[in-house]
Scaffold this motif. Structure first.
Motif, PDB file in Angstrom:
ATOM      1  N   GLY A  60       2.473 -12.179  -5.599  1.00  0.00           N
ATOM      2  CA  GLY A  60       3.012 -10.955  -5.007  1.00  0.00           C
ATOM      3  C   GLY A  60       3.567 -10.022  -6.051  1.00  0.00           C
ATOM      4  O   GLY A  60       4.081 -10.456  -7.087  1.00  0.00           O
ATOM      5  N   LEU A  61       3.427  -8.740  -5.780  1.00  0.00           N
ATOM      6  CA  LEU A  61       4.009  -7.693  -6.616  1.00  0.00           C
ATOM      7  C   LEU A  61       4.870  -6.816  -5.732  1.00  0.00           C
ATOM      8  O   LEU A  61       4.515  -6.546  -4.586  1.00  0.00           O
ATOM      9  N   TYR A  63      -6.115   6.171   3.599  1.00  0.00           N
ATOM     10  CA  TYR A  63      -6.142   6.355   2.154  1.00  0.00           C
ATOM     11  C   TYR A  63      -4.758   5.998   1.649  1.00  0.00           C
ATOM     12  O   TYR A  63      -3.750   6.540   2.119  1.00  0.00           O
ATOM     13  N   VAL A  64      -4.710   5.056   0.710  1.00  0.00           N
ATOM     14  CA  VAL A  64      -3.437   4.595   0.160  1.00  0.00           C
ATOM     15  C   VAL A  64      -3.417   4.878  -1.344  1.00  0.00           C
ATOM     16  O   VAL A  64      -4.172   4.266  -2.105  1.00  0.00           O
ATOM     17  N   PRO A  65      -2.580   5.810  -1.784  1.00  0.00           N
ATOM     18  CA  PRO A  65      -2.426   6.036  -3.227  1.00  0.00           C
ATOM     19  C   PRO A  65      -1.693   4.840  -3.856  1.00  0.00           C
ATOM     20  O   PRO A  65      -0.804   4.264  -3.230  1.00  0.00           O
ATOM     21  N   TYR A  66      -2.077   4.480  -5.047  1.00  0.00           N
ATOM     22  CA  TYR A  66      -1.405   3.353  -5.712  1.00  0.00           C
ATOM     23  C   TYR A  66       0.091   3.620  -5.855  1.00  0.00           C
ATOM     24  O   TYR A  66       0.896   2.700  -5.753  1.00  0.00           O
ATOM     25  N   ASP A  67       0.458   4.883  -6.063  1.00  0.00           N
ATOM     26  CA  ASP A  67       1.877   5.235  -6.195  1.00  0.00           C
ATOM     27  C   ASP A  67       2.656   4.993  -4.910  1.00  0.00           C
ATOM     28  O   ASP A  67       3.881   4.911  -4.940  1.00  0.00           O
ATOM     29  N   ALA A  68       1.975   4.908  -3.775  1.00  0.00           N
ATOM     30  CA  ALA A  68       2.651   4.701  -2.491  1.00  0.00           C
ATOM     31  C   ALA A  68       2.852   3.212  -2.179  1.00  0.00           C
ATOM     32  O   ALA A  68       3.604   2.865  -1.283  1.00  0.00           O
ATOM     33  N   ILE A  69       2.182   2.339  -2.934  1.00  0.00           N
ATOM     34  CA  ILE A  69       2.275   0.907  -2.652  1.00  0.00           C
ATOM     35  C   ILE A  69       3.661   0.391  -3.012  1.00  0.00           C
ATOM     36  O   ILE A  69       4.162   0.619  -4.108  1.00  0.00           O
ATOM     37  N   LYS A  70       4.264  -0.317  -2.062  1.00  0.00           N
ATOM     38  CA  LYS A  70       5.574  -0.934  -2.279  1.00  0.00           C
ATOM     39  C   LYS A  70       5.436  -2.419  -2.570  1.00  0.00           C
ATOM     40  O   LYS A  70       6.173  -2.964  -3.386  1.00  0.00           O
ATOM     41  N   THR A  71       4.510  -3.092  -1.866  1.00  0.00           N
ATOM     42  CA  THR A  71       4.262  -4.506  -2.135  1.00  0.00           C
ATOM     43  C   THR A  71       2.774  -4.798  -2.006  1.00  0.00           C
ATOM     44  O   THR A  71       2.060  -4.159  -1.228  1.00  0.00           O
ATOM     45  N   PHE A  72       2.329  -5.759  -2.785  1.00  0.00           N
ATOM     46  CA  PHE A  72       0.958  -6.256  -2.726  1.00  0.00           C
ATOM     47  C   PHE A  72       1.068  -7.767  -2.818  1.00  0.00           C
ATOM     48  O   PHE A  72       1.553  -8.305  -3.819  1.00  0.00           O
ATOM     49  N   VAL A  73       0.664  -8.458  -1.752  1.00  0.00           N
ATOM     50  CA  VAL A  73       0.826  -9.914  -1.701  1.00  0.00           C
ATOM     51  C   VAL A  73      -0.497 -10.559  -1.320  1.00  0.00           C
ATOM     52  O   VAL A  73      -1.175 -10.108  -0.398  1.00  0.00           O
ATOM     53  N   ASP A  74      -0.860 -11.606  -2.035  1.00  0.00           N
ATOM     54  CA  ASP A  74      -1.997 -12.460  -1.675  1.00  0.00           C
ATOM     55  C   ASP A  74      -1.436 -13.857  -1.444  1.00  0.00           C
ATOM     56  O   ASP A  74      -1.284 -14.644  -2.375  1.00  0.00           O
ATOM     57  N   PRO A  75      -1.085 -14.168  -0.187  1.00  0.00           N
ATOM     58  CA  PRO A  75      -0.435 -15.453   0.095  1.00  0.00           C
ATOM     59  C   PRO A  75      -1.333 -16.662  -0.141  1.00  0.00           C
ATOM     60  O   PRO A  75      -0.826 -17.766  -0.307  1.00  0.00           O
TER      61      PRO A  75
END
Length: 164
Positions: free
Chosen positions: A111-112, A94-106
């Motif tokens: 990337g965010l 389970y990953v809370p959105y607040d815990a996300i550091k990076t989100f990448v779709d190569p």
């Protein structure tokens, strides 16, 4: 009333909403084409849920890949559940959105990166760009101290080349 607009916080909320919307679409329709995600999250976040052996192996953060094999993707208001394969061993997360550091779709060079003032690290910025095949334009890095500034080089085009 505040003396200023908190653009950094507003951008973080908007970017997390974007991630939620993308994951909702993937939950309903699957990953289209060559799309896949590298998601780095804070394993110390109070609401992150992962197996103890994963938490021991990744005591501060981990990057997961959603590509060929993922199961039970359930997207909620504050985070998402997914089962991923770790060495032929399915593990629910389970990953809370607040815990996300990076989100990448190569696959589309997108990337965010979410950061706080303590997280500013040029080496990690280079890593994110590398994950997105070094495409600086679509990568958004937002600090809580500053709003994003999109920097593009000016391009001069002669109209004569379009005339017949």
């Amino acid at each position: 009333m505040s003396d200023s607009i908190d653009y950094g916080n507003l951008m973080h909320r908007a970017m997390r909403s974007l991630i939620q919307e993308v994951l909702e679409d993937v939950a309903q329709n699957g990953l289209p084409g060559e799309h896949h995600f590298f998601i780095t999250f804070d394993t110390t976040h109070a609401d992150s849920v992962l197996a103890n052996w994963l938490r021991e192996r990744y005591p501060s953060e981990m990057t997961v890949v959603m590509q060929h094999w993922y199961d039970n993707l359930l997207v909620e208001e504050d985070g998402f559940h997914v089962t991923l394969n770790f060495g032929d061993q399915p593990e629910p997360l389970y990953v809370p959105y607040d815990a996300i550091k990076t989100f990448v779709d190569p696959s589309v060079e997108f990337g965010l990166r979410f950061e706080s003032p303590d997280d500013l690290d040029e080496e990690e910025d280079a890593e994110i760009l590398a994950m997105a095949d070094e495409a600086p334009a679509p990568v958004v890095v937002v600090s809580e101290q500053e709003a994003p500034v999109e920097q593009k080089e000016a391009e001069v085009v002669s109209l004569d080349s379009f005339r017949k």
